[in-house]
Enzyme design. Structure first.
Site, PDB file in Angstrom:
ATOM      1  N   ARG A   1     102.451  63.904 -41.306  1.00 54.36           N
ATOM      2  CA  ARG A   1     103.014  63.974 -42.655  1.00 54.36           C
ATOM      3  C   ARG A   1     101.902  63.857 -43.689  1.00 54.36           C
ATOM      4  O   ARG A   1     101.962  64.497 -44.743  1.00 54.36           O
ATOM      5  CB  ARG A   1     104.090  62.901 -42.872  1.00 54.36           C
ATOM      6  CG  ARG A   1     103.647  61.496 -42.581  1.00 54.36           C
ATOM      7  CD  ARG A   1     104.666  60.466 -43.016  1.00 54.36           C
ATOM      8  NE  ARG A   1     105.977  60.643 -42.451  1.00 54.36           N
ATOM      9  CZ  ARG A   1     106.379  60.138 -41.280  1.00 54.36           C
ATOM     10  NH1 ARG A   1     105.508  59.469 -40.539  1.00 54.36           N
ATOM     11  NH2 ARG A   1     107.594  60.311 -40.851  1.00 54.36           N
ATOM     12  N   ILE A   2     100.868  63.067 -43.391  1.00 55.59           N
ATOM     13  CA  ILE A   2      99.754  62.946 -44.331  1.00 55.59           C
ATOM     14  C   ILE A   2      98.873  64.181 -44.258  1.00 55.59           C
ATOM     15  O   ILE A   2      98.465  64.740 -45.285  1.00 55.59           O
ATOM     16  CB  ILE A   2      98.949  61.666 -44.039  1.00 55.59           C
ATOM     17  CG1 ILE A   2      99.824  60.435 -44.263  1.00 55.59           C
ATOM     18  CG2 ILE A   2      97.698  61.604 -44.919  1.00 55.59           C
ATOM     19  CD1 ILE A   2      99.250  59.153 -43.706  1.00 55.59           C
TER      20      ILE A   2
ATOM     21  N   ALA B   1      93.155  57.641 -40.463  1.00 55.26           N
ATOM     22  CA  ALA B   1      94.269  57.620 -39.503  1.00 55.26           C
ATOM     23  C   ALA B   1      94.167  56.403 -38.595  1.00 55.26           C
ATOM     24  O   ALA B   1      94.636  55.319 -38.943  1.00 55.26           O
ATOM     25  CB  ALA B   1      94.281  58.923 -38.708  1.00 55.26           C
ATOM     26  N   ARG B   2      93.538  56.561 -37.445  1.00 55.84           N
ATOM     27  CA  ARG B   2      93.340  55.472 -36.493  1.00 55.84           C
ATOM     28  C   ARG B   2      91.908  55.525 -35.996  1.00 55.84           C
ATOM     29  O   ARG B   2      91.402  56.583 -35.624  1.00 55.84           O
ATOM     30  CB  ARG B   2      94.320  55.590 -35.310  1.00 55.84           C
ATOM     31  CG  ARG B   2      95.785  55.367 -35.687  1.00 55.84           C
ATOM     32  CD  ARG B   2      96.058  53.919 -36.061  1.00 55.84           C
ATOM     33  NE  ARG B   2      97.462  53.659 -36.387  1.00 55.84           N
ATOM     34  CZ  ARG B   2      97.943  53.621 -37.625  1.00 55.84           C
ATOM     35  NH1 ARG B   2      97.140  53.840 -38.665  1.00 55.84           N
ATOM     36  NH2 ARG B   2      99.228  53.370 -37.823  1.00 55.84           N
TER      37      ARG B   2
ATOM     38  N   ASP C   1      88.157  54.553 -43.406  1.00 61.51           N
ATOM     39  CA  ASP C   1      89.086  53.497 -43.814  1.00 61.51           C
ATOM     40  C   ASP C   1      89.609  52.743 -42.596  1.00 61.51           C
ATOM     41  O   ASP C   1      90.228  51.696 -42.734  1.00 61.51           O
ATOM     42  CB  ASP C   1      90.265  54.098 -44.584  1.00 61.51           C
ATOM     43  CG  ASP C   1      91.123  53.034 -45.252  1.00 61.51           C
ATOM     44  OD1 ASP C   1      90.551  52.174 -45.946  1.00 61.51           O
ATOM     45  OD2 ASP C   1      92.353  53.061 -45.068  1.00 61.51           O
TER      46      ASP C   1
ATOM     47  N   GLU D   1      88.585  47.128 -35.186  1.00 57.87           N
ATOM     48  CA  GLU D   1      88.881  46.906 -36.597  1.00 57.87           C
ATOM     49  C   GLU D   1      89.179  45.434 -36.826  1.00 57.87           C
ATOM     50  O   GLU D   1      90.135  44.919 -36.243  1.00 57.87           O
ATOM     51  CB  GLU D   1      90.084  47.758 -37.002  1.00 57.87           C
ATOM     52  CG  GLU D   1      90.295  47.882 -38.491  1.00 57.87           C
ATOM     53  CD  GLU D   1      91.388  48.890 -38.822  1.00 57.87           C
ATOM     54  OE1 GLU D   1      91.209  49.662 -39.787  1.00 57.87           O
ATOM     55  OE2 GLU D   1      92.421  48.914 -38.120  1.00 57.87           O
TER      56      GLU D   1
ATOM     57  N   HIS E   1      90.873  49.375 -44.581  1.00 50.36           N
ATOM     58  CA  HIS E   1      92.239  49.851 -44.341  1.00 50.36           C
ATOM     59  C   HIS E   1      93.057  49.793 -45.635  1.00 50.36           C
ATOM     60  O   HIS E   1      94.159  49.229 -45.669  1.00 50.36           O
ATOM     61  CB  HIS E   1      92.902  49.016 -43.249  1.00 50.36           C
ATOM     62  CG  HIS E   1      93.880  49.807 -42.422  1.00 50.36           C
ATOM     63  ND1 HIS E   1      93.895  49.781 -41.052  1.00 50.36           N
ATOM     64  CD2 HIS E   1      94.877  50.654 -42.767  1.00 50.36           C
ATOM     65  CE1 HIS E   1      94.855  50.552 -40.592  1.00 50.36           C
ATOM     66  NE2 HIS E   1      95.468  51.106 -41.618  1.00 50.36           N
ATOM     67  N   ILE E   2      92.528  50.430 -46.683  1.00 47.58           N
ATOM     68  CA  ILE E   2      93.184  50.357 -47.994  1.00 47.58           C
ATOM     69  C   ILE E   2      93.796  51.688 -48.429  1.00 47.58           C
ATOM     70  O   ILE E   2      94.311  51.800 -49.544  1.00 47.58           O
ATOM     71  CB  ILE E   2      92.196  49.894 -49.084  1.00 47.58           C
ATOM     72  CG1 ILE E   2      91.024  50.881 -49.221  1.00 47.58           C
ATOM     73  CG2 ILE E   2      91.701  48.484 -48.793  1.00 47.58           C
ATOM     74  CD1 ILE E   2      90.144  50.609 -50.431  1.00 47.58           C
TER      75      ILE E   2
ATOM     76  N   GLY F   1      96.506  53.223 -47.499  1.00 53.71           N
ATOM     77  CA  GLY F   1      97.955  53.164 -47.687  1.00 53.71           C
ATOM     78  C   GLY F   1      98.325  52.425 -48.956  1.00 53.71           C
ATOM     79  O   GLY F   1      97.467  52.017 -49.745  1.00 53.71           O
ATOM     80  N   ALA F   2      99.626  52.261 -49.169  1.00 50.08           N
ATOM     81  CA  ALA F   2     100.127  51.640 -50.392  1.00 50.08           C
ATOM     82  C   ALA F   2      99.499  50.262 -50.613  1.00 50.08           C
ATOM     83  O   ALA F   2      99.479  49.420 -49.715  1.00 50.08           O
ATOM     84  CB  ALA F   2     101.649  51.515 -50.313  1.00 50.08           C
TER      85      ALA F   2
END
Length: 318
Positions: free
Chosen positions: A146-147, A228-229, A252, A257, A276-277, A279-280
């Site tokens: 989706r991203i 992503a991962r 990210d 991690e 990991h920033i 996302g929202a």
């Protein structure tokens, strides 16, 4: 969800909207969840929610829907959820917008070799017209998630002549064309793309997908972006490539991690590491709560859930 998270994800106005749809249980003491769970038909979960195991679900005999006000539900949902026939929804769509915006910003930075230019300041001052730019860029997208699809759509909408390559074994040539991309195998994508952006979920077949051989195909002056991962990329191989200065990296997510102290990637001037920033964050997390509230409205009205996650689809999701 964690009480501190709940205040941001479900502020007063969204709780008022929820109260107009359902009877909200009072905020429980975490030592007394059983009382609330016994009557619950809908669970709105989020960051900090414990895994919904058979033992937890045994205390929630009336539970019929889990509406997750966050992204992935892989760490939340157990087989017992599916065996009970409980409907599951995720706000991953609401989280996709910030990640796509973050990625597009990184693509612009990567196209200009921003990290390398910054590390060379003032030796590269003033920047001359023959330096790299963002127009006519070939961008490789790994994974039509989706991203990934949002990133493709935004790049395709641009009028500066981007060429967009896509690697995703689950997408046909025609579907890629409709998205605005040209489907290629991973090796060709790496060879031709000045910027490669990773949007694939972490699956057994994607672990280490971008290994030493694939990273070696990236052109000199190229860049890798990963929002992503971390484990989709071979971290050690990437560190070796970046250490030569041949390519840059904007990460990210990493594997592991966070990275341990002293890891080579932490000190390289051509590597940007963020915790990991993508996302929202901050005021954006309200989007997750709003999505969950609207999903609740749809469920109460007997309408299909836009963010529904099925048992069959879950393994392919992030």
């Amino acid at each position: 969800m964690d009480p501190a998270v709940a205040e941001s994800v479900l502020p007063a106005d969204l709780r008022a909207r929820l109260s107009s749809l359902v009877r909200l249980a009072p905020d429980p003491d975490r030592r007394d969840l059983g009382t609330v769970l016994a009557d619950a038909e809908i669970l709105i979960s989020g960051w900090g929610c414990p895994r919904l195991t058979a033992d937890v679900l045994a205390r929630a005999p009336r539970l019929r829907a889990v509406i997750h006000a966050a992204g992935t539900v892989k760490s939340l949902v157990s087989d017992a959820v599916w065996e009970r026939g409980i409907v599951v929804s995720s706000a991953a769509d609401a989280n996709a917008g910030p990640v796509a915006s973050f990625t597009l910003a990184l693509i612009t930075l990567a196209a200009r070799r921003t990290l390398t230019m910054a590390a060379g300041y003032p030796d590269v001052w003033p920047a001359s017209a023959d330096r790299t730019g963002a127009d006519g860029l070939t961008v490789g997208i790994v994974g039509a998630s989706r991203i990934g699809r949002r990133v493709i759509a935004e790049l395709a909408r641009s009028d500066v002549g981007h060429e967009i390559l896509l690697h995703d074994p689950h997408v046909t040539d025609d579907e890629a064309h409709r998205l605005g991309a040209h489907r290629v195998d991973l090796a060709e994508l790496c060879r031709r793309s000045r910027v490669v952006s990773v949007h694939a979920p972490l699956l057994p077949e994607t672990k280490g997908l971008l290994d030493a051989d694939m990273l070696a195909l990236l052109p000199d002056g190229g860049a890798l972006i990963n929002t992503a991962r971390g484990a989709v990329v071979d971290t050690d191989a990437l560190a070796r490539e970046c250490a030569t200065g041949r390519i840059d990296a904007y990460l990210d997510v990493t594997d592991p991690e966070p990275l341990p102290q002293g890891h080579p990637l932490l000190s390289l001037p051509n590597v940007l590491l963020t915790p990991h920033i993508a996302g929202a964050q901050g005021s954006e997390v309200r989007r997750l709560g709003q999505y969950a509230v609207e999903e609740t409205a749809r469920w109460v009205a007997g309408e299909p859930l836009l963010g529904e996650v099925t048992r069959e689809a879950l393994p392919r999701l992030a």
